[in-house]
Design a protein around this motif. Sequence first.
Motif, PDB file in Angstrom:
ATOM      1  N   SER A  98       0.825  -1.084   0.028  1.00  0.00           N
ATOM      2  CA  SER A  98       0.030  -0.146   0.253  1.00  0.00           C
ATOM      3  C   SER A  98       0.915   1.160  -0.036  1.00  0.00           C
ATOM      4  N   TRP A  99       1.994   1.230   0.859  1.00  0.00           N
ATOM      5  CA  TRP A  99       2.942   2.245   0.919  1.00  0.00           C
ATOM      6  C   TRP A  99       3.371   2.720  -0.643  1.00  0.00           C
ATOM      7  N   ALA A 100       4.031   1.429  -1.040  1.00  0.00           N
ATOM      8  CA  ALA A 100       4.948   1.453  -2.288  1.00  0.00           C
ATOM      9  C   ALA A 100       3.774   2.215  -3.548  1.00  0.00           C
ATOM     10  N   SER A 101       2.724   1.714  -3.609  1.00  0.00           N
ATOM     11  CA  SER A 101       1.769   2.149  -4.467  1.00  0.00           C
ATOM     12  C   SER A 101       1.017   3.371  -4.220  1.00  0.00           C
ATOM     13  N   LYS A 102       1.065   3.697  -2.963  1.00  0.00           N
ATOM     14  CA  LYS A 102       0.323   5.012  -2.469  1.00  0.00           C
ATOM     15  C   LYS A 102      -1.155   4.961  -2.382  1.00  0.00           C
ATOM     16  N   SER A 103      -1.490   3.687  -2.189  1.00  0.00           N
ATOM     17  CA  SER A 103      -2.802   3.346  -2.245  1.00  0.00           C
ATOM     18  C   SER A 103      -3.538   3.293  -0.870  1.00  0.00           C
ATOM     19  N   TYR A 104      -3.146   4.509  -0.226  1.00  0.00           N
ATOM     20  CA  TYR A 104      -3.793   4.767   1.094  1.00  0.00           C
ATOM     21  C   TYR A 104      -4.175   6.237   1.278  1.00  0.00           C
ATOM     22  N   GLN A 105      -4.950   6.441   2.088  1.00  0.00           N
ATOM     23  CA  GLN A 105      -5.747   7.707   2.194  1.00  0.00           C
ATOM     24  C   GLN A 105      -5.055   8.371   3.776  1.00  0.00           C
ATOM     25  N   VAL A 106      -4.904   9.548   3.527  1.00  0.00           N
ATOM     26  CA  VAL A 106      -4.727  10.342   4.812  1.00  0.00           C
ATOM     27  C   VAL A 106      -5.674  11.319   5.151  1.00  0.00           C
ATOM     28  N   ASP A 107      -5.840  11.893   6.412  1.00  0.00           N
ATOM     29  CA  ASP A 107      -6.650  12.781   6.775  1.00  0.00           C
ATOM     30  C   ASP A 107      -5.961  14.225   6.499  1.00  0.00           C
ATOM     31  N   GLU A 108      -6.437  15.436   6.862  1.00  0.00           N
ATOM     32  CA  GLU A 108      -6.143  16.630   6.569  1.00  0.00           C
ATOM     33  C   GLU A 108      -4.894  16.814   7.719  1.00  0.00           C
ATOM     34  N   ALA A 109      -4.583  16.094   8.627  1.00  0.00           N
ATOM     35  CA  ALA A 109      -3.521  16.116   9.497  1.00  0.00           C
ATOM     36  C   ALA A 109      -2.365  15.337   9.138  1.00  0.00           C
ATOM     37  N   GLY A 110      -2.531  14.285   7.980  1.00  0.00           N
ATOM     38  CA  GLY A 110      -1.636  13.571   7.443  1.00  0.00           C
ATOM     39  C   GLY A 110      -1.730  12.229   8.122  1.00  0.00           C
ATOM     40  N   SER A 111      -2.621  11.965   8.799  1.00  0.00           N
ATOM     41  CA  SER A 111      -2.715  10.459   9.679  1.00  0.00           C
ATOM     42  C   SER A 111      -3.431   9.566   8.763  1.00  0.00           C
ATOM     43  N   LEU A 112      -3.250   8.250   9.047  1.00  0.00           N
ATOM     44  CA  LEU A 112      -4.155   7.371   7.905  1.00  0.00           C
ATOM     45  C   LEU A 112      -5.609   7.803   8.459  1.00  0.00           C
ATOM     46  N   ALA A 113      -6.397   7.579   7.283  1.00  0.00           N
ATOM     47  CA  ALA A 113      -7.908   7.702   7.392  1.00  0.00           C
ATOM     48  C   ALA A 113      -8.434   6.322   7.484  1.00  0.00           C
ATOM     49  N   THR A 114      -8.298   5.784   8.571  1.00  0.00           N
ATOM     50  CA  THR A 114      -8.658   4.447   8.863  1.00  0.00           C
ATOM     51  C   THR A 114     -10.126   4.406   9.535  1.00  0.00           C
ATOM     52  N   THR A 115     -10.965   3.301   8.929  1.00  0.00           N
ATOM     53  CA  THR A 115     -12.028   3.346   9.619  1.00  0.00           C
ATOM     54  C   THR A 115     -12.299   1.748  10.025  1.00  0.00           C
ATOM     55  N   GLY A 116     -13.316   1.607  11.199  1.00  0.00           N
ATOM     56  CA  GLY A 116     -13.155   0.205  11.603  1.00  0.00           C
ATOM     57  C   GLY A 116     -12.249  -0.608  12.464  1.00  0.00           C
ATOM     58  N   VAL A 117     -11.091   0.301  12.886  1.00  0.00           N
ATOM     59  CA  VAL A 117     -10.315  -0.209  13.677  1.00  0.00           C
ATOM     60  C   VAL A 117     -10.695  -0.074  15.297  1.00  0.00           C
ATOM     61  N   THR A 118     -10.676  -1.324  15.751  1.00  0.00           N
ATOM     62  CA  THR A 118     -11.289  -1.457  17.031  1.00  0.00           C
ATOM     63  C   THR A 118     -10.335  -2.328  17.997  1.00  0.00           C
TER      64      THR A 118
END
Length: 198
Positions: A98-118
Amino acid sequence: MEDVGKETSAPVAKRPKRKWPIVVGVVAVVLVAAGAGFWVWHEQPSFCNAICHEPMDNYVDGYYHDATLMAYAHQQEGAACLDCHEAKIEEQVTEATSWASKSYQVDEAGSLATTGVTADKAFCAKSGCHDWDVVVAATQDWGGDAGVNPHRSHQGEAIDCSNCHVAHGSSYMYCNTCHDYAVPDGWQQPNRGERRAS
């Protein structure tokens, strides 16, 4: 005069010295030492953002320097990132891809825009981490309200720890989506009836 009885011996050929076992041994020692060093580094938080600056810089910086984060509190208690984030090879390969292909999303602060992490009670109260009975006792009569305890909810075990506790961001007083209990310093206060996306 002739030397009688004196044997002339042929010069003994020197055997070539075998250097390859030494070279192989040195290379093996260097590879083992480098592998051990890499493994030790792999266990450190600095490994996470050594290559993957975006998005990992925020997480590692918060772990070391942001006293408002739960991650920082864990660091102060000697808990390393891999104590919570188990290093599974298939996940690491996926993350690297994901990092190499830049296939992740970040929020406005530059953190991962993750959902569902519990994280649930089984995860947080596992051996060597939080003692659930101590947690419940420490929050009895929360905010001076007799009988109120956010860790002994009327919803039972339906609530995950991560409904309130956020390791790398502001924690959230989930109970106050319905109630009006005391909110710890630095925590988010939800609007009544508002549910946070997880």
